[in-house]
Design a protein around this motif. Structure first.
Motif, PDB file in Angstrom:
ATOM      1  N   SER A   1      48.114  46.021  39.053  1.00  0.00           N
ATOM      2  CA  SER A   1      47.230  45.193  38.269  1.00  0.00           C
ATOM      3  C   SER A   1      48.084  44.343  37.332  1.00  0.00           C
ATOM      4  CB  SER A   1      46.234  46.045  37.478  1.00  0.00           C
ATOM      5  OG  SER A   1      46.926  46.946  36.653  1.00  0.00           O
TER       6      SER A   1
ATOM      7  N   ARG B   1      38.292  42.390  37.327  1.00  0.00           N
ATOM      8  CA  ARG B   1      38.818  42.212  35.974  1.00  0.00           C
ATOM      9  C   ARG B   1      38.198  43.268  35.063  1.00  0.00           C
ATOM     10  NH1 ARG B   1      40.790  37.027  34.494  1.00  0.00           N
ATOM     11  NH2 ARG B   1      39.586  37.072  32.574  1.00  0.00           N
ATOM     12  N   HIS B   2      39.030  43.863  34.242  1.00  0.00           N
ATOM     13  CA  HIS B   2      38.583  44.915  33.325  1.00  0.00           C
ATOM     14  C   HIS B   2      39.116  44.617  31.934  1.00  0.00           C
ATOM     15  CE1 HIS B   2      37.353  47.442  36.699  1.00  0.00           C
ATOM     16  NE2 HIS B   2      38.453  47.021  37.287  1.00  0.00           N
ATOM     17  N   ARG B   3      38.234  44.680  30.944  1.00  0.00           N
ATOM     18  CA  ARG B   3      38.669  44.523  29.550  1.00  0.00           C
ATOM     19  C   ARG B   3      39.079  45.880  29.016  1.00  0.00           C
ATOM     20  NH1 ARG B   3      35.887  40.223  26.005  1.00  0.00           N
ATOM     21  NH2 ARG B   3      35.907  38.505  27.461  1.00  0.00           N
ATOM     22  N   ARG B   4      40.180  45.901  28.334  1.00  0.00           N
ATOM     23  CA  ARG B   4      40.690  47.141  27.760  1.00  0.00           C
ATOM     24  C   ARG B   4      41.096  46.885  26.319  1.00  0.00           C
ATOM     25  NH1 ARG B   4      38.524  49.341  31.437  1.00  0.00           N
ATOM     26  NH2 ARG B   4      39.518  50.081  33.303  1.00  0.00           N
TER      27      ARG B   4
END
Length: 80
Positions: free
Chosen positions: A74, A56-59
């Protein structure tokens, strides 16, 4: 090298700009985004993207972004 001489008619310059950007109306582009099965989000957003491998990546998104549906590599799992 070109040189400009004389004065620019600023009203005409801005009118031409406004024609190029459809008078700042993006209704047609928004309809196109919808027609291809994507979602358009307006306003600054923060998103959490979950990849197929579970990472999981916050953008922080731009003021406007489109997220395509289907089988992406994704997935946007949160929008806030």
């Amino acid at each position: 090298m070109m040189r400009c001489t004389g004065r620019l008619d600023t009203a005409q310059v801005f009118a031409r700009r406004d024609r190029f950007v459809t008078d700042w109306d993006d209704t047609g582009q928004a309809e196109w985004v919808k027609s291809i099965g994507a979602d358009l989000f307006r306003g600054p957003r923060r998103v959490v993207v979950t990849r197929d491998d579970g990472a999981r990546h916050r953008r922080r998104g731009p003021a406007q972004a489109a997220a395509a549906r289907g089988r992406p590599l994704s997935t946007v799992s949160e929008i806030y």
